[in-house]
Write an enzyme that holds these catalytic residues in place. Structure first.
Site, PDB file in Angstrom:
ATOM      1  N   ASP A 167      -6.325  -8.453  -4.302  1.00 33.70           N
ATOM      2  CA  ASP A 167      -5.986  -7.349  -3.410  1.00 33.70           C
ATOM      3  C   ASP A 167      -6.370  -7.765  -1.992  1.00 33.70           C
ATOM      4  O   ASP A 167      -7.563  -7.786  -1.651  1.00 33.70           O
ATOM      5  CB  ASP A 167      -6.742  -6.079  -3.809  1.00 33.70           C
ATOM      6  N   LYS A 235       0.137  -1.764  -1.663  1.00 29.36           N
ATOM      7  CA  LYS A 235      -0.964  -0.845  -1.939  1.00 29.36           C
ATOM      8  C   LYS A 235      -1.258  -0.046  -0.688  1.00 29.36           C
ATOM      9  O   LYS A 235      -1.278  -0.586   0.419  1.00 29.36           O
ATOM     10  CB  LYS A 235      -2.183  -1.652  -2.387  1.00 29.36           C
ATOM     11  N   LYS A 271       0.704   0.669  -5.567  1.00 25.66           N
ATOM     12  CA  LYS A 271      -0.632   1.129  -5.934  1.00 25.66           C
ATOM     13  C   LYS A 271      -1.172   2.071  -4.868  1.00 25.66           C
ATOM     14  O   LYS A 271      -1.602   1.627  -3.802  1.00 25.66           O
ATOM     15  CB  LYS A 271      -1.584  -0.055  -6.111  1.00 25.66           C
TER      16      LYS A 271
END
Length: 335
Positions: A167, A235, A271
């Site tokens: 991430d 995300k 996400k």
């Protein structure tokens, strides 16, 4: 993803952009995207937030939410023991009910990756197949304020230690200054750092930190930029900045991945992270995913919740539903 596949990915970006991904080409492409109707977007999100699911579907929804959660600990005081406790919760979310599904992944700082993998043991694996992945935040999370060399070293170490997912955070300052070529290059190079020595690759989630991007147009542009540069997921947030995930923002990002799929045939994950704390809210997100991107996105390699407190509420609602000790007010109630 192999080096050859990465080269093909970059070649496709050049083809779609009509030139090399520098500031000028990217600005022309990104600012040529249709503008976002903020009022319309927020009204659509509000309307979807009132959509109903029947009681029989609520049980399925709660099970699905558990299986889409990235259970997270990202604190300066994290220890191997805390990570082991997190993994134990991931593997057996409800100690009183062994039928409860596992979460999709545990998300930790890079130096905690070996401890998470050791604690998972044989359960470490693909969440689409019943395993639990290990995600590592990287690239000077959460600020992104570090040199590219540091960001790449951060990523490479986590991948070498066994992280299944990375991430990363974009350089929001560079993006807001219009330095799109720099942001593209950093994402593309982090993507290359995700390739393992055996040729396989960790999945790359690119965190936009939507709360700092200020406008829906910027969020849309950042989403397209991240995908063009090689993101496997886009995300919303680090969870360290407010506002974090919101339903309108997530809806917008789902529209982007839907449009990307229509244009290329490739599915990119989404996400939302930060601020999703209740089952009621999470069900609204599930409905939105199914409506905007399609039900095929409701699986771990295409949708995740970045949350920790959410799991506890889902387990409470799951128990209430199983025992009959719940009221319609606990859920999205319009049938």
């Amino acid at each position: 993803m192999t080096s050859t596949q990465l080269t093909r990915l970059q070649d496709r970006a050049v083809q779609l952009l009509g030139g090399e991904p520098d500031d000028t080409t990217l600005r022309r492409y990104l600012h040529g995207l249709s503008g976002v109707d903020a009022t319309g977007l927020e009204q659509r999100a509000a309307d979807l937030g009132t959509r109903s699911i029947k009681t029989t579907s609520k049980a399925w929804a709660l099970e699905r939410i558990v299986g889409l959660i990235d259970l997270t600990t990202l604190e300066g005081a994290d220890t191997p023991g805390k990570v082991r406790s997190l993994v134990a919760k991931a593997l057996n979310p409800d100690a009183a009910d062994p039928t409860c599904p596992r979460v999709a992944a545990v998300c930790v700082y890079g130096d905690m990756v070996p401890h998470a993998i050791e604690a998972l043991g044989a359960a470490h694996g693909d969440p689409d197949e019943g395993g639990v992945s290990v995600a590592a935040v990287a690239t000077a999370f959460p600020s992104g304020r570090a040199s590219l060399d540091v960001k790449l070293a951060d990523t490479s170490q986590a991948v070498a230690d066994g992280a299944d997912e990375i991430d990363m955070v974009i350089d929001r300052g560079a993006f807001l200054a219009g330095r799109y070529g720099l942001v593209f290059d950093q994402i593309a190079r982090v993507k290359r750092a995700c390739v393992r020595s055996d040729g396989t690759s960790a999945a790359l989630k690119v965190i936009l930190e939507t709360g700092e991007l200020a406008t829906y147009d910027n969020i849309k542009r950042a989403s397209w930029l991240a995908i063009l540069a090689g993101a496997d997921f886009i995300k919303t947030s680090t969870g360290k900045v407010q506002p974090a995930a919101t339903l309108p923002t997530t809806l917008l990002m789902l529209e982007v991945v839907r449009d990307w799929h229509r244009a290329t045939g490739e599915r990119i994950g989404v996400k939302p992270a930060g601020g999703i704390r209740t089952s009621k809210d999470a069900i609204r997100y599930l409905v939105t995913v199914a409506e905007i991107a399609g039900e095929e996105w409701l699986q771990p390699h295409l949708f995740r919740f970045g949350a920790s407190s959410l799991l506890n509420d889902v387990l409470r609602q799951r128990t209430r539903l199983q025992t009959g000790h719940y009221t319609g007010a606990d859920y999205v109630t319009i049938d």
